[in-house]
Structures are given as structure tokens and as C-alpha cells.
Design a protein around this motif. Structure first.
Motif, PDB file in Angstrom:
ATOM      1  N   LYS A 220      58.593   5.815  44.248  1.00 35.22           N
ATOM      2  CA  LYS A 220      59.147   6.784  43.306  1.00 35.22           C
ATOM      3  C   LYS A 220      58.986   8.236  43.785  1.00 35.22           C
ATOM      4  O   LYS A 220      59.923   9.022  43.770  1.00 35.22           O
ATOM      5  N   GLN A 221      57.777   8.548  44.235  1.00 37.16           N
ATOM      6  CA  GLN A 221      57.496   9.929  44.627  1.00 37.16           C
ATOM      7  C   GLN A 221      58.331  10.326  45.855  1.00 37.16           C
ATOM      8  O   GLN A 221      58.845  11.449  45.930  1.00 37.16           O
ATOM      9  N   HIS A 222      58.474   9.388  46.788  1.00 36.80           N
ATOM     10  CA  HIS A 222      59.286   9.686  47.970  1.00 36.80           C
ATOM     11  C   HIS A 222      60.752   9.924  47.585  1.00 36.80           C
ATOM     12  O   HIS A 222      61.440  10.733  48.206  1.00 36.80           O
ATOM     13  N   LEU A 223      61.199   9.223  46.556  1.00 36.15           N
ATOM     14  CA  LEU A 223      62.592   9.421  46.140  1.00 36.15           C
ATOM     15  C   LEU A 223      62.774  10.741  45.404  1.00 36.15           C
ATOM     16  O   LEU A 223      63.825  11.370  45.502  1.00 36.15           O
ATOM     17  N   GLU A 224      61.737  11.173  44.702  1.00 36.79           N
ATOM     18  CA  GLU A 224      61.812  12.505  44.077  1.00 36.79           C
ATOM     19  C   GLU A 224      61.914  13.568  45.165  1.00 36.79           C
ATOM     20  O   GLU A 224      62.685  14.518  45.061  1.00 36.79           O
ATOM     21  N   LEU A 225      61.142  13.382  46.227  1.00 36.90           N
ATOM     22  CA  LEU A 225      61.205  14.339  47.338  1.00 36.90           C
ATOM     23  C   LEU A 225      62.592  14.306  47.994  1.00 36.90           C
ATOM     24  O   LEU A 225      63.131  15.354  48.380  1.00 36.90           O
ATOM     25  N   THR A 226      63.167  13.117  48.105  1.00 34.81           N
ATOM     26  CA  THR A 226      64.518  13.006  48.673  1.00 34.81           C
ATOM     27  C   THR A 226      65.501  13.843  47.857  1.00 34.81           C
ATOM     28  O   THR A 226      66.341  14.565  48.404  1.00 34.81           O
ATOM     29  N   ARG A 227      65.375  13.759  46.535  1.00 32.17           N
ATOM     30  CA  ARG A 227      66.271  14.551  45.673  1.00 32.17           C
ATOM     31  C   ARG A 227      66.032  16.045  45.867  1.00 32.17           C
ATOM     32  O   ARG A 227      66.969  16.841  45.913  1.00 32.17           O
ATOM     33  N   ASP A 228      64.744  16.427  46.007  1.00 29.21           N
ATOM     34  CA  ASP A 228      64.424  17.848  46.250  1.00 29.21           C
ATOM     35  C   ASP A 228      65.033  18.322  47.557  1.00 29.21           C
ATOM     36  O   ASP A 228      65.565  19.431  47.651  1.00 29.21           O
ATOM     37  N   ILE A 229      64.925  17.485  48.583  1.00 33.18           N
ATOM     38  CA  ILE A 229      65.458  17.865  49.893  1.00 33.18           C
ATOM     39  C   ILE A 229      66.982  18.035  49.793  1.00 33.18           C
ATOM     40  O   ILE A 229      67.547  19.007  50.313  1.00 33.18           O
TER      41      ILE A 229
END
Ligand code: TYM
Length: 339
Positions: free
Chosen positions: A157-166
């Protein structure tokens, strides 16, 4: 030039798994089972992320076999090269190229606060940059294909939030290029517990049931499973609601069997060994067709190779288009200066 977000009218999904050998029951329930179901309605891209597997080193002699075993797991559970692109990450160099470019829009602080990074970092005296930058490569995997959604377990989940931020930061800096990809995490299966009943099922903890295991091996694993800790003797009444074995029955045993076990466990009519035996048999039956299909692929490794080669070619065609767009947006085209 813009890359189409997906082909035709279907939305695109991307997901991947690290090649640490055969997939296990947690991977299956948390991810693979859903991937198989999505193949008719989505434009699917399934990856074996071998470059993620080497972010902290690893044994080069083992990696090819691990990639092959995971490919066999993918195909055996029903990922279908006729319906989806199935490929190996390192066959498409654009993944690492895009990851490098994403370095420009990713704050180091965001990487340092990732819980998976913090957990892994503890194991090293000198922390490899690979485990810090790991989620940037994951963002590149997903955004290279402009995926609308990513089906994963809760740990991602956290990695996907970062993907959205990127994606957001890139779009803000260089113009609208990437979608904000949705994580798809299925309720109830996002975090399957291991047989120890204490930690998430994970290959590195040795608390798994491999999806391609023979019935004997499944039994050897399941018999070690931790049950209700308060139930010491068979004559003690059990508490199915706190027992991980009973939770696993929820995925592999029918309603009648579950109700029967629930009642007989509470009244101490059935012991943990018998309960585990039923679970083990039901897992072995559910995974039986996977073992049969896996045997066919093991007997024909060339076929696996052809499937992955074809998948890589199809993946590269999409990746090349995205990279042309990204390079252009980032000014990586010095020939423009020559007129
Ligand atoms: P990995 O290889 O650890 O796990 C693969 C998938 O299985 C899910 N999973 C679980 N789900 C429920 N319960 C469990 N006990 C369990 N264990 C694993 C994971 O959530 C995952 O969906 N970083 C990723 C690989 C990756 C990736 C990507 C994923 C690289 N690039 C792009 C999606 C999109 C990983 O290490 O997954």
C-alpha cells in the motif's frame, strides 16, 4: 506524442512479484487469484521483477532458476499469455531508465519513511542504496505502462501511495503524463498470516505453503501450524475465532465443513491435528490442477521461454512509447538544439 493509457476500451492493470522461487499461498490469495480473475475484463500486464530481487545483492547462480519457477507458478495458477502480457522486468531496460529519471522528482525523505525500507535497513551495517530506491523502481514498473490499477496485498500500500506521489510530482514538473494509479487491495486477503500465526506469510520467514507443493509437503507444512495457544490438550475446548488454521479453512473448506469444525472444536470433539488434516487435504485438492499444469511446463521449459520472450516484446513496445514521451518532456533530446 502521448502513449495510450490502455489498449481498446479496457483499463490497464500492472502487477509484479519478486522471484524468490515458487509462489506461496499468501501470494495466491492476496494477489494471483485476483490477477487470474481480472484477465477477461482488464488489459493485463504481469511482471516478474528480477531487478527488485537484487536490490540488496543475492546469489546470481540462483536467480535464473527462481525466475523460471515463478514463471511456472504464474502459468500454473492460470495467468494466460493469450489474455495478458507476462514478462521478466530485466528484459525491458526502460524500467531502470524510468526509475533513474524518477529520482529527479522523489524526495529522499519519502523513501526513508517507507516501512519496508526501515525493516530491511536494520539487517545491514552498510545499507545498499538499492533498498532505499526500491519503491522508485516499483513506481517506474507501474507508470511505464500507465497502469490504471495495481492489484496487490496490503504490504504494498505505502509503495503505491508513493507511486501516486511520483506521478503527481512528475506531472506538475513536466506536464500531464502519468495517471494516478489505484491500488486494488482485496478485503480479507490483503494480509494472509503465516503458519506461525504471528507474522505475515512470507518466504523469508519459512512460514508458507508453496502453491505447487505436493500433498505430502503441504501436510508437512500445515501440521506445524500454530493454533489457539490456549488449547494445550485435545480435551481443551478450542476457540476457532482466534485460530489461524480456522481462518485458512475459510478459503479452502466449504460452509458446512467450517460450521462442523467450529462446533466440534469448541466442544473439544475434534483435535487440532484432525482439523489441520482436513485443511491440508482441501488445500492439496484446490492446488491439484496447478501442480498438474506446472508439471507440463516443467517438462517443456522451451514453451515457458517462448511465452516470456513474446511477453517481453509486447511490453517493450509499450515501454518504448512511454519513454519517448518522457524523454521529450524532460528535455532529453539535445538534437533539438541543432535545429
Ligand atoms: P512480493 O513479491 O513480496 O509479493 C507479491 C504479491 O503478493 C502479495 N503478498 C501477500 N498478500 C497477502 N498476504 C501475504 N502474506 C502476502 N505476501 C505477499 C504482495 O502484496 C504482492 O502483491 N514490491 C513488490 C513487487 C513489485 C510490484 C511492482 C508489485 C515490484 N514492482 C509493481 C506491484 C506493482 C513485492 O515485493 O511483492
Amino acid at each position: 506524442m502521448t502513449t495510450p493509457a490502455s489498449s481498446g476500451t479496457k483499463k490497464r492493470v500492472f502487477s509484479g512479484m519478486q522471484p524468490s522461487g515458487e509462489a506461496h499461498l499468501g501470494n495466491y490469495l492476496g494477489a494471483l487469484r485476483r490477477w487470474v480473475q481480472m484477465q477477461d475484463d482488464w488489459d493485463c500486464v504481469w511482471c516478474i521483477v528480477d531487478e527488485h530481487a537484487i536490490t540488496a545483492g543475492g546469489d546470481p547462480a540462483e536467480l535464473p532458476g527462481n525466475v523460471f519457477d515463478l514463471a511456472v507458478s504464474y502459468l500454473a495458477v492460470g495467468l494466460d499469455p493469450e489474455k495478458a502480457i507476462i514478462f521478466v522486468q530485466s528484459d525491458v531496460p526502460e524500467h531502470t531508465e524510468l526509475a533513474w529519471l524518477f529520482n529527479a522528482v522523489t524526495p529522499v525523505g519519502d523513501l526513508e519513511r517507507m516501512t519496508q525500507f526501515k525493516d530491511k535497513a536494520q539487517r545491514f551495517e552498510s545499507i545498499p542504496a538499492g533498498i532505499l530506491n526500491y519503491p522508485i523502481l516499483q513506481a517506474a514498473d507501474i507508470l511505464l505502462y500507465k497502469a490504471d490499477a495495481v492489484p496487490v496485498g496490503e504490504d504494498q500500500k505505502q509503495h503505491l501511495e508513493l507511486t501516486r506521489d511520483i506521478a503527481r510530482k512528475f506531472n506538475a514538473a513536466y506536464g500531464e503524463t502519468f495517471p494516478e494509479t489505484e491500488p486494488l487491495i482485496e478485503e480479507g486477503v490483503g494480509r494472509i498470516m503465516g503458519l506461525d500465526g504471528e507474522a505475515k506469510m512470507s518466504k523469508s520467514l519459512g512460514n508458507t505453503v508453496p502453491v505447487l507443493a505436493e500433498p505430502d509437503e503441504i501436510w508437512n507444512r500445515v501440521r506445524t501450524a500454530v493454533t489457539d495457544p490456549q488449547r494445550v490438550r485435545k480435551s481443551d475446548p478450542g476457540r476457532p475465532d482466534v485460530c489461524n488454521v480456522f481462518t485458512l479453512h475459510g478459503f479452502f473448506s466449504d460452509v458446512g465443513t467450517r460450521a462442523d469444525i467450529d462446533r466440534r472444536c469448541r466442544s473439544a470433539e475434534i483435535g487440532c491435528v484432525d482439523c489441520k488434516r482436513i485443511l491440508s487435504d482441501n488445500i492439496a485438492a484446490a492446488f491439484g490442477p496447478f501442480r498438474e499444469r506446472a508439471a507440463e511446463y516443467h517438462a517443456n521449459p522451451r514453451l515457458v521461454r517462448e511465452i516470456l520472450d513474446d511477453g517481453a516484446e509486447r511490453a517493450r513496445a509499450i515501454a518504448k512509447q512511454t519513454m519517448a514521451e518522457v524523454r521529450d518532456r524532460m528535455g532529453l533530446d539535445w538534437r533539438k538544439a541543432t535545429g
